[in-house]
Design an enzyme around this catalytic site. Structure first.
Site, PDB file in Angstrom:
ATOM      1  N   ASP A  41       0.821  -1.221   0.000  1.00  0.00           N
ATOM      2  CA  ASP A  41       0.000   0.000   0.000  1.00  0.00           C
ATOM      3  C   ASP A  41       0.851   1.264   0.000  1.00  0.00           C
ATOM      4  O   ASP A  41       0.375   2.338   0.368  1.00  0.00           O
ATOM      5  CB  ASP A  41      -0.939  -0.002   1.214  1.00  0.00           C
ATOM      6  CG  ASP A  41      -0.170  -0.037   2.532  1.00  0.00           C
ATOM      7  OD1 ASP A  41       1.045  -0.298   2.497  1.00  0.00           O
ATOM      8  OD2 ASP A  41      -0.797   0.177   3.585  1.00  0.00           O
ATOM      9  N   HIS A 246      27.360  10.121 -14.961  1.00  0.00           N
ATOM     10  CA  HIS A 246      26.098   9.967 -14.227  1.00  0.00           C
ATOM     11  C   HIS A 246      26.263   9.037 -13.025  1.00  0.00           C
ATOM     12  O   HIS A 246      25.401   8.207 -12.739  1.00  0.00           O
ATOM     13  CB  HIS A 246      24.995   9.473 -15.164  1.00  0.00           C
ATOM     14  CG  HIS A 246      24.592  10.497 -16.179  1.00  0.00           C
ATOM     15  ND1 HIS A 246      24.377  10.204 -17.507  1.00  0.00           N
ATOM     16  CD2 HIS A 246      24.381  11.831 -16.061  1.00  0.00           C
ATOM     17  CE1 HIS A 246      24.044  11.303 -18.160  1.00  0.00           C
ATOM     18  NE2 HIS A 246      24.042  12.307 -17.298  1.00  0.00           N
ATOM     19  N   ASP A 263      27.318  17.532  -8.304  1.00  0.00           N
ATOM     20  CA  ASP A 263      26.294  18.044  -9.223  1.00  0.00           C
ATOM     21  C   ASP A 263      24.969  17.910  -8.496  1.00  0.00           C
ATOM     22  O   ASP A 263      24.371  16.833  -8.439  1.00  0.00           O
ATOM     23  CB  ASP A 263      26.307  17.228 -10.524  1.00  0.00           C
ATOM     24  CG  ASP A 263      25.451  17.859 -11.622  1.00  0.00           C
ATOM     25  OD1 ASP A 263      24.517  18.609 -11.288  1.00  0.00           O
ATOM     26  OD2 ASP A 263      25.718  17.592 -12.803  1.00  0.00           O
ATOM     27  N   ASP A 274      20.361  23.871 -10.883  1.00  0.00           N
ATOM     28  CA  ASP A 274      21.293  22.839 -11.353  1.00  0.00           C
ATOM     29  C   ASP A 274      22.712  23.381 -11.189  1.00  0.00           C
ATOM     30  O   ASP A 274      23.172  24.186 -12.001  1.00  0.00           O
ATOM     31  CB  ASP A 274      20.989  22.505 -12.816  1.00  0.00           C
ATOM     32  CG  ASP A 274      21.727  21.271 -13.315  1.00  0.00           C
ATOM     33  OD1 ASP A 274      22.555  20.731 -12.564  1.00  0.00           O
ATOM     34  OD2 ASP A 274      21.475  20.851 -14.462  1.00  0.00           O
ATOM     35  N   HIS A 355      30.600  15.925 -23.105  1.00  0.00           N
ATOM     36  CA  HIS A 355      29.168  16.258 -23.054  1.00  0.00           C
ATOM     37  C   HIS A 355      28.929  17.698 -23.503  1.00  0.00           C
ATOM     38  O   HIS A 355      29.878  18.462 -23.725  1.00  0.00           O
ATOM     39  CB  HIS A 355      28.613  16.034 -21.635  1.00  0.00           C
ATOM     40  CG  HIS A 355      29.293  16.842 -20.568  1.00  0.00           C
ATOM     41  ND1 HIS A 355      29.034  18.169 -20.347  1.00  0.00           N
ATOM     42  CD2 HIS A 355      30.225  16.482 -19.645  1.00  0.00           C
ATOM     43  CE1 HIS A 355      29.751  18.609 -19.344  1.00  0.00           C
ATOM     44  NE2 HIS A 355      30.505  17.612 -18.897  1.00  0.00           N
ATOM     45  N   HIS A 359      21.980  23.355 -21.341  1.00  0.00           N
ATOM     46  CA  HIS A 359      20.633  22.900 -21.653  1.00  0.00           C
ATOM     47  C   HIS A 359      19.633  23.854 -21.003  1.00  0.00           C
ATOM     48  O   HIS A 359      19.960  24.565 -20.050  1.00  0.00           O
ATOM     49  CB  HIS A 359      20.397  21.462 -21.176  1.00  0.00           C
ATOM     50  CG  HIS A 359      20.600  21.239 -19.697  1.00  0.00           C
ATOM     51  ND1 HIS A 359      19.700  21.626 -18.733  1.00  0.00           N
ATOM     52  CD2 HIS A 359      21.632  20.666 -19.018  1.00  0.00           C
ATOM     53  CE1 HIS A 359      20.142  21.304 -17.535  1.00  0.00           C
ATOM     54  NE2 HIS A 359      21.324  20.727 -17.676  1.00  0.00           N
ATOM     55  N   HIS A 366      16.138  19.274 -17.353  1.00  0.00           N
ATOM     56  CA  HIS A 366      16.385  19.421 -18.791  1.00  0.00           C
ATOM     57  C   HIS A 366      15.058  19.885 -19.384  1.00  0.00           C
ATOM     58  O   HIS A 366      14.229  19.085 -19.803  1.00  0.00           O
ATOM     59  CB  HIS A 366      16.845  18.098 -19.414  1.00  0.00           C
ATOM     60  CG  HIS A 366      18.162  17.637 -18.885  1.00  0.00           C
ATOM     61  ND1 HIS A 366      18.305  16.581 -18.012  1.00  0.00           N
ATOM     62  CD2 HIS A 366      19.420  18.107 -19.088  1.00  0.00           C
ATOM     63  CE1 HIS A 366      19.576  16.413 -17.711  1.00  0.00           C
ATOM     64  NE2 HIS A 366      20.274  17.325 -18.349  1.00  0.00           N
ATOM     65  N   GLU A 384      27.926  24.448 -18.159  1.00  0.00           N
ATOM     66  CA  GLU A 384      28.585  23.401 -17.372  1.00  0.00           C
ATOM     67  C   GLU A 384      29.714  22.668 -18.102  1.00  0.00           C
ATOM     68  O   GLU A 384      29.627  21.470 -18.357  1.00  0.00           O
ATOM     69  CB  GLU A 384      27.553  22.388 -16.883  1.00  0.00           C
ATOM     70  CG  GLU A 384      26.611  21.869 -17.974  1.00  0.00           C
ATOM     71  CD  GLU A 384      25.589  20.889 -17.413  1.00  0.00           C
ATOM     72  OE1 GLU A 384      26.005  19.911 -16.747  1.00  0.00           O
ATOM     73  OE2 GLU A 384      24.392  21.093 -17.646  1.00  0.00           O
ATOM     74  N   TYR A 388      37.660  15.828 -17.715  1.00  0.00           N
ATOM     75  CA  TYR A 388      37.678  14.547 -17.008  1.00  0.00           C
ATOM     76  C   TYR A 388      38.938  13.787 -17.403  1.00  0.00           C
ATOM     77  O   TYR A 388      39.135  13.488 -18.583  1.00  0.00           O
ATOM     78  CB  TYR A 388      36.415  13.747 -17.347  1.00  0.00           C
ATOM     79  CG  TYR A 388      35.163  14.593 -17.174  1.00  0.00           C
ATOM     80  CD1 TYR A 388      34.548  14.709 -15.926  1.00  0.00           C
ATOM     81  CD2 TYR A 388      34.646  15.323 -18.248  1.00  0.00           C
ATOM     82  CE1 TYR A 388      33.435  15.515 -15.759  1.00  0.00           C
ATOM     83  CE2 TYR A 388      33.533  16.144 -18.086  1.00  0.00           C
ATOM     84  CZ  TYR A 388      32.935  16.244 -16.839  1.00  0.00           C
ATOM     85  OH  TYR A 388      31.843  17.047 -16.669  1.00  0.00           O
ATOM     86  N   ARG A 397      34.055  19.636 -13.004  1.00  0.00           N
ATOM     87  CA  ARG A 397      32.983  20.325 -13.735  1.00  0.00           C
ATOM     88  C   ARG A 397      32.521  21.507 -12.887  1.00  0.00           C
ATOM     89  O   ARG A 397      32.486  21.419 -11.657  1.00  0.00           O
ATOM     90  CB  ARG A 397      31.801  19.382 -14.014  1.00  0.00           C
ATOM     91  CG  ARG A 397      30.665  20.021 -14.798  1.00  0.00           C
ATOM     92  CD  ARG A 397      29.704  19.000 -15.399  1.00  0.00           C
ATOM     93  NE  ARG A 397      28.909  18.251 -14.422  1.00  0.00           N
ATOM     94  CZ  ARG A 397      29.067  16.961 -14.159  1.00  0.00           C
ATOM     95  NH1 ARG A 397      30.017  16.274 -14.777  1.00  0.00           N
ATOM     96  NH2 ARG A 397      28.315  16.343 -13.275  1.00  0.00           N
ATOM     97  N   GLU A 399      29.349  24.484 -12.875  1.00  0.00           N
ATOM     98  CA  GLU A 399      28.062  24.762 -13.535  1.00  0.00           C
ATOM     99  C   GLU A 399      27.291  25.853 -12.810  1.00  0.00           C
ATOM    100  O   GLU A 399      27.129  25.824 -11.596  1.00  0.00           O
ATOM    101  CB  GLU A 399      27.229  23.485 -13.545  1.00  0.00           C
ATOM    102  CG  GLU A 399      25.835  23.642 -14.127  1.00  0.00           C
ATOM    103  CD  GLU A 399      25.057  22.331 -14.088  1.00  0.00           C
ATOM    104  OE1 GLU A 399      24.068  22.210 -14.826  1.00  0.00           O
ATOM    105  OE2 GLU A 399      25.443  21.423 -13.306  1.00  0.00           O
TER     106      GLU A 399
END
Length: 430
Positions: A41, A246, A263, A274, A355, A359, A366, A384, A388, A397, A399
């Site tokens: 439930d 990711h 991130d 972001d 990358h 965006h 996104h 961003e 790497y 990175r 951003e």
């Protein structure tokens, strides 16, 4: 909802923009998201369909918005259908919107209960010639389940085969990409909450701490500032994990000498922030770490300057590639020969920066927004860039979230968040 109420003038403006692009004698329908169960439930926290929220402000499950500007009855030109509350619902789950509350939230005068939908919709369809379906046409969409919207579309096509079908996605993409001042205000709040979270963790991070402990510190700060929490699954990646774009396990120990890439972003009123910041676990950058960090920062700063009305998203990324190429040569990561012999479809810089740089940002992290036409004022983009270097156990990175402005001076919603090497070191060692 934890967030402060948003004046319904925003949703009135948003509906007016959508309706202005509808074809004559057409009707548009927007369904809320499903509530997903976890078994037995239990259910996951409800997340409203961003399109329905954008047009109505209704933040409640089992909601349907109908827009029919050419309806004969003026009261049926915009209708919000909701679950009728009851004493039983109030006791077990809390009260749902009353009709008066729904009007206050949305600015829509005609509020009906869901039990009235089928009869009312049939009556409206006798007047309409076409129907706008809200299919998911986001360029990153990867939904594999049948949604409440999908089920409605199948039923509508079956019940009304003589009608024409239109899609709302193209309109939503055009209008959601350009933000109203009220939307930017919510995003600024989300960014300030993120700022509080980042400042909280700077003196907290030290060798031996676990990534998930850092995640918990962010969540604590976000919740106490009226956010639901993270706008997206956070990345807290130390050492080599920062080279996994990711990485979301957040289960490693932060080690002395490693860099820590974070991130993260708070949501507020369903709007996203972001942010990415990369810091030294021990509070001090080495000379190499500082050199790579400042290279990324320079690329970010140059990229930000290019977020002006009239620029094209594709050309913007090509120019950033050139800037990054120069920085990577200076860092000794690629050579001029690598550039001269590069594959045009995968330039040399892509080995260390694989990358995109920006965006759209908004109700979705996104977000919807035009990418093939020139940038416009009040679009909000992330910036961003990253470098790497797996062989050096390091990914960096940086951003920020930036508003394009008419005067050509991009406005940084994260201008208050520490970013310079010296400030980061000072706060980590304070």
């Amino acid at each position: 909802m934890k967030y402060a109420p948003i004046k319904n003038q925003l949703f009135k403006k948003n509906r007016a923009k959508f309706v202005a692009q509808m074809k004559p004698k057409s009707i548009a329908v927007f369904n809320s998201n499903d509530t997903f169960t976890t078994g037995a439930d239990s259910a996951l926290p409800f997340e409203q369909s961003r399109d329905l929220f954008y047009l109505s402000g209704a933040d409640q499950e089992e909601s349907i918005l109908v827009l029919f500007p050419d309806a004969i009855d003026p009261n049926h030109r915009e209708i919000l259908f909701l679950t009728e509350t009851s004493k039983l619902i109030e006791i077990w789950y809390g009260a749902k919107y009353s009709k008066e509350e729904a009007t206050e939230v949305s600015g829509i005068k005609t509020i009906y209960w869901l039990s009235e939908f089928e009869k009312t919709f049939y009556d409206l369809m006798t007047e309409a010639e076409s129907v706008y379906f809200n299919t998911n046409e986001h360029y990153r969409q990867s939904v594999k389940i049948e949604t409440r919207e999908d089920r409605f579309i199948k039923k509508c096509k079956n019940d009304y085969p003589a009608h024409k079908w239109e899609k709302s996605g193209q309109i939503m993409q055009a209008i959601r990409g350009v933000k109203e001042p009220e939307e930017i205000e919510q995003m600024q709040t989300a960014c300030e909450i993120t700022n509080k979270g980042f400042r909280r963790i700077l003196p907290f991070v030290k060798p031996g701490i676990m990534e998930y402990e850092i995640e918990a510190e962010y969540m604590h700060e976000f919740l106490r500032a009226r956010s639901k929490g993270f706008a997206y699954t956070p990345i807290i990646a130390s050492g080599y994990s920062a080279c996994v774009l990711h990485y979301i396990e957040n289960n490693k120990m932060c080690k002395d000498g490693d860099m820590l890439l974070m991130d993260v972003g708070a949501e507020y009123a369903n709007y996203s922030s972001d942010m990415t910041r990369t810091i030294p676990v021990n509070g001090r950058f080495t000379e190499r770490q500082k050199a790579v960090y400042n290279a990324v920062l320079r690329v970010k700063n140059e990229a930000t300057k290019m977020l002006v009305p009239g620029n094209l998203w594709g050309e913007y990324h090509k120019e950033i590639g050139k800037i990054m190429t120069s920085e990577l040569i200076d860092l000794g990561l690629i050579s001029k020969a690598d550039v001269e012999n590069e594959d045009p479809n995968w330039p040399a810089y892509k080995k260390y920066f694989m990358h995109g740089t920006s965006h759209h940002l908004g109700l979705d992290t996104h977000d919807y927004g035009a990418l093939k036409t020139p940038m416009k004022a009040n679009m909000v983009f992330t910036v961003e860039p990253g470098i790497y270097i797996p062989e050096e156990n390091m990914g960096i990175r940086i951003e920020d979230d930036v508003v394009i402005q008419k005067n050509g001076n991009p406005f940084n919603l994260m201008r208050n968040i520490p970013i310079e090497v010296e400030e980061i070191e000072d706060l980590m060692n304070s």
